[in-house]
Scaffold this active site. Structure first.
Site, PDB file in Angstrom:
ATOM      1  NE  ARG A 156      -3.437   0.393  -0.133  1.00 14.55           N
ATOM      2  CZ  ARG A 156      -4.438   1.231   0.151  1.00 14.55           C
ATOM      3  NH1 ARG A 156      -4.879   1.050   1.500  1.00 14.55           N
ATOM      4  NH2 ARG A 156      -4.489   2.332  -0.442  1.00 14.55           N
ATOM      5  CG  HIS A 159      -3.126   4.813   2.939  1.00 14.60           C
ATOM      6  ND1 HIS A 159      -2.087   3.745   2.749  1.00 14.60           N
ATOM      7  CD2 HIS A 159      -4.180   4.242   3.914  1.00 14.60           C
ATOM      8  CE1 HIS A 159      -2.710   2.641   3.412  1.00 14.60           C
ATOM      9  NE2 HIS A 159      -3.697   3.221   4.101  1.00 14.60           N
TER      10      HIS A 159
END
Lengths: 240, 180
Positions: A156, A159
């Site tokens: 990922r 974020h």
């Protein structure tokens, strides 16, 4: 799809490698039936929403770097922007909640088994209320990237999770903010779960030197949020 | 359709638990209130497996019909009714809400369910009876209407059962406020 002249960097990133499969989550969680359209008439509960105030949030809740005795590890950042409705009106006095991994890419959540260190000086959760112009502001640490599955080469991008309330319950939004210029974005199935490239780019913050905070020693990122929903398009505009 | 510049929704993910649940979140009813009801049930996926990481948010009118709400949900004072509750499911997919009955003029709880993997919150309503004047219930076939009705708990005291079925047989009716 028209080219987006303001974001050539993002476009280039998207075209240098095949787009990942959009992450849709477990199929058995997806309703089979389409949602039932409901025109809300005046008096409908969902045209209003919960309200929050000074009793709910303390000013320190917006500074994720000051929740423990010591300084957290990582690059100090300010994340700020405006929350507006679909007509550009500020969403005032509403609750904004965030959660994120630490600088090493580890959440404090007990289910996170990524073998990166926890930071005893960083929990990674924050809250604030928007001001009269709809602005929110957090002081935090730039989160790290992390692998989704230990066995797969899937990471990922850094974020921050955001939870937002509008003036109507219909505007309730949970989403994720990303950082500009990140090569991991082009490979991220969650970001690509938003299939429209222009919409996807709206999840990416902008570096904004004007938001650098000398007193807090932070780099500044701007991320504005538009909450949609029936309250943003009143019935006199022919929505009913 | 959402407006052309709306911020897109994304999955809540698996790690919201350190941030969103708060003490007293499920206790919308003031402490010891004689009219308090319990609404409880399970969130189940299409295989009937309990969803252990769902987050349910309830919003409703006050007993006097007011929809203005009150601040203080996140630090409840035990007395004020704010109209808002946030309830995570446990390991068995079960949740329990304590609240006050909704008024005649707005006889339902608005409910938004977030689960890991879904890009959007799922909106629905919890009714305790089916008024004939209610446009939503009137428009649904009986078997679908039944998914929005909380059932009095046999033997329970002021207690109602409301399961959320994300998919499959007896799938809960979810609502789209933007398409109508």
């Amino acid at each position: 799809m028209a080219a987006h002249p303001a974001a050539p960097e993002a476009l280039r990133e998207e075209t240098t490698s095949p787009a990942p499969e959009p992450y849709l989550g477990p199929a058995e969680r997806h309703p089979r039936q389409p949602p039932v359209p409901l025109a809300l008439s005046p008096g409908a509960v969902e045209l209003t929403g919960p309200v929050f105030g000074a009793a709910d949030v303390s000013p320190l809740d917006a500074d994720l770097t000051r929740q423990h005795p010591g300084e957290p590890i990582g690059e100090r950042i300010t994340v700020s922007g405006r929350v507006v409705d679909g007509r550009g009106r500020p969403v005032r006095g509403q609750l904004v909640e965030v959660w994120q991994a630490n600088a090493a890419g580890r959440y404090t959540h007990r289910l996170d088994r990524h073998p990166a260190p926890l930071d005893p000086n960083f929990t990674g959760t924050g809250r604030c209320l928007t001001d009269d112009e709809g602005r929110y502001r957090f002081t935090t640490i730039r989160p790290g990237a992390y692998p989704v599955f230990p066995d797969a080469n899937v990471w990922r991008p850094p974020h921050i999770h955001f939870s937002l309330f509008g003036t109507a319950f219909t505007q309730r939004l949970v989403t994720q903010m990303y950082f500009p210029g990140d090569p991991l974005l082009a490979h991220d199935g969650v970001w690509h779960a938003v299939t429209d490239p222009a919409a996807r780019r709206r999840l990416v913050a902008a570096y904004d030197p004007g938001l650098n905070d000398a007193a807090a020693s932070t780099l500044g990122y701007r991320w504005d949020i538009v909450l949609d929903g029936p309250a943003a398009v009143p019935s006199e505009e022919g929505r009913h | 359709m959402p407006s052309s510049h709306a911020t897109p929704s994304q999955t809540i993910g698996p790690y919201y638990g350190t941030a969103l649940p708060f003490p007293g979140g499920p206790d919308a009813a003031p402490a010891g209130h004689p009219d308090a009801i319990t609404v409880h049930g399970r969130v189940l996926d299409g295989e009937g497996v309990p969803v252990a990481d769902a987050l349910l948010e309830f919003w409703q009118a006050a007993p006097d019909g007011s929809l203005t709400g009150s601040p203080g949900s996140l630090r409840r004072d035990g007395a004020r009714f704010t109209g808002f509750a946030r309830v995570p499911t446990g390991g068995d997919g079960h949740y329990a809400l304590r609240t006050l009955p909704p008024p005649e003029e707005a006889p339902y709880l608005a409910l938004c369910v977030f689960v890991r993997g879904l890009s959007y919150g799922l909106f629905t309503r919890v009714y305790f009876r089916a008024p004939e004047s209610d446009a939503l219930l009137a428009a649904l076939p009986p078997e679908r209407r039944a998914t929005l009705l909380a059932a009095p708990d046999p033997g329970g005291h002021r207690s109602y059962r409301f399961d959320v079925r994300l998919r499959g047989a007896a799938e809960t009716v979810f609502l789209d406020f933007t398409a109508a």
